[in-house]
Enzyme design. Structure first.
Site, mmCIF file in Angstrom:
data_model
loop_
_atom_site.group_PDB
_atom_site.id
_atom_site.type_symbol
_atom_site.label_atom_id
_atom_site.label_comp_id
_atom_site.label_asym_id
_atom_site.label_seq_id
_atom_site.Cartn_x
_atom_site.Cartn_y
_atom_site.Cartn_z
ATOM 1 N N HIS A 104 105.493 24.205 -26.075
ATOM 2 C CA HIS A 104 104.713 25.061 -26.890
ATOM 3 C C HIS A 104 103.311 24.447 -27.316
ATOM 4 O O HIS A 104 102.948 23.345 -27.289
ATOM 5 C CB HIS A 104 105.216 25.359 -28.320
ATOM 6 C CG HIS A 104 105.718 24.037 -29.201
ATOM 7 N ND1 HIS A 104 106.848 23.189 -28.879
ATOM 8 C CD2 HIS A 104 104.832 23.396 -30.114
ATOM 9 C CE1 HIS A 104 106.662 22.139 -29.737
ATOM 10 N NE2 HIS A 104 105.582 22.178 -30.449
ATOM 11 N N HIS A 106 100.015 24.283 -29.697
ATOM 12 C CA HIS A 106 99.560 24.864 -31.130
ATOM 13 C C HIS A 106 98.201 25.462 -30.905
ATOM 14 O O HIS A 106 97.432 24.984 -30.101
ATOM 15 C CB HIS A 106 99.798 23.580 -31.868
ATOM 16 C CG HIS A 106 100.637 22.846 -32.362
ATOM 17 N ND1 HIS A 106 101.345 23.042 -33.433
ATOM 18 C CD2 HIS A 106 101.680 22.187 -31.325
ATOM 19 C CE1 HIS A 106 102.419 22.011 -33.492
ATOM 20 N NE2 HIS A 106 102.705 21.816 -32.086
HETATM 21 P P1 5GP Z 1 105.634 19.589 -32.605
HETATM 22 O O1 5GP Z 1 105.542 18.497 -33.290
HETATM 23 O O2 5GP Z 1 107.227 19.695 -31.777
HETATM 24 O O3 5GP Z 1 104.536 19.573 -31.493
HETATM 25 O O4 5GP Z 1 105.689 21.114 -33.286
HETATM 26 C C1 5GP Z 1 106.724 21.679 -33.703
HETATM 27 C C2 5GP Z 1 106.151 22.774 -34.602
HETATM 28 O O5 5GP Z 1 107.089 23.809 -34.865
HETATM 29 C C3 5GP Z 1 105.830 22.232 -35.994
HETATM 30 O O6 5GP Z 1 104.358 22.557 -36.534
HETATM 31 C C4 5GP Z 1 106.745 22.795 -36.947
HETATM 32 O O7 5GP Z 1 106.256 23.187 -38.134
HETATM 33 C C5 5GP Z 1 107.183 24.089 -36.335
HETATM 34 N N1 5GP Z 1 108.311 24.791 -36.678
HETATM 35 C C6 5GP Z 1 109.781 23.945 -36.579
HETATM 36 N N2 5GP Z 1 110.741 24.898 -36.848
HETATM 37 C C7 5GP Z 1 110.155 26.157 -36.790
HETATM 38 C C8 5GP Z 1 110.868 27.243 -37.113
HETATM 39 O O8 5GP Z 1 111.820 27.319 -37.337
HETATM 40 N N3 5GP Z 1 110.059 28.270 -37.033
HETATM 41 C C9 5GP Z 1 108.431 28.229 -36.936
HETATM 42 N N4 5GP Z 1 107.843 29.543 -36.749
HETATM 43 N N5 5GP Z 1 108.128 27.109 -36.567
HETATM 44 C C10 5GP Z 1 108.854 26.122 -36.673
#
Ligand code: 5GP
Ligand code: ZN
Length: 141
Positions: A104, A106
């Site tokens: 993903h 951001h």
């Molecule tokens: P990472 O740290 O893996 O780059 O970011 C994962 C992102 O996914 C985090 O910013 C977190 O807030 C978001 N996230 C985690 N679980 C969920 C969820 O169930 N629904 C949504 N919409 N976002 C999520």
């Protein structure tokens, strides 16, 4: 295109793709999905994912680069309505801060934070706030 099942079980983003889990969805095409981050750093913080489950950018088939980048650019254009200043971030691996192992990007709008990469307090997204942001970021009529 349906999301593939991740190795070893459940993936929350695959569940959002399949509508098994809720998500404030902003955009969908054949291969990509975008929705609001549930713990946003700022108003409008969103995530763009390939529907197909891959852990990392290096696992994405090259044929999917263009549609994925297209989806990212569509969302960046929408975020311009909130702020023309934003970070596009990709965390790869736990030590880089990756907590969801479904690829993903951001997109994090900035509204004058002095240090965009500093730690900001985050609160869970409320449904009321989400509805207002989804309206701001909806597909143009
Ligand atoms: P990472 O740290 O893996 O780059 O970011 C994962 C992102 O996914 C985090 O910013 C977190 O807030 C978001 N996230 C985690 N679980 C969920 C969820 O169930 N629904 C949504 N919409 N976002 C999520
Ligand atoms: Zn997944």
């Amino acid at each position: 295109m349906a999301a593939s099942v991740p190795e070893g079980g459940v993936c929350i983003f695959c569940d959002i793709v399949a509508r098994r889990a809720p998500g404030h969805i902003l955009y969908e095409d054949d291969t990509s999905l975008a929705f609001l981050d549930i713990f946003p750093f700022t108003r409008g913080h969103l995530l763009v994912i390939p529907k197909r489950h891959v852990d990392r950018i290096t696992d994405l088939p090259e044929t999917e680069y263009a549609p994925f980048l297209h989806a990212l650019a569509v969302l960046c254009r929408r975020v311009d309505r909130l702020s023309t200043h934003y970070n596009v971030a990709l965390n790869q691996g736990a030590l880089a801060g990756q907590i969801v192992f479904h690829l993903h990007f951001h997109v994090i709008p900035r509204y004058g934070n002095a240090n965009p990469f500093g730690v900001s307090p985050r609160e869970r997204l409320s449904d009321e706030a989400a509805r207002s942001i989804v309206a701001d970021l909806a597909e143009a009529p």
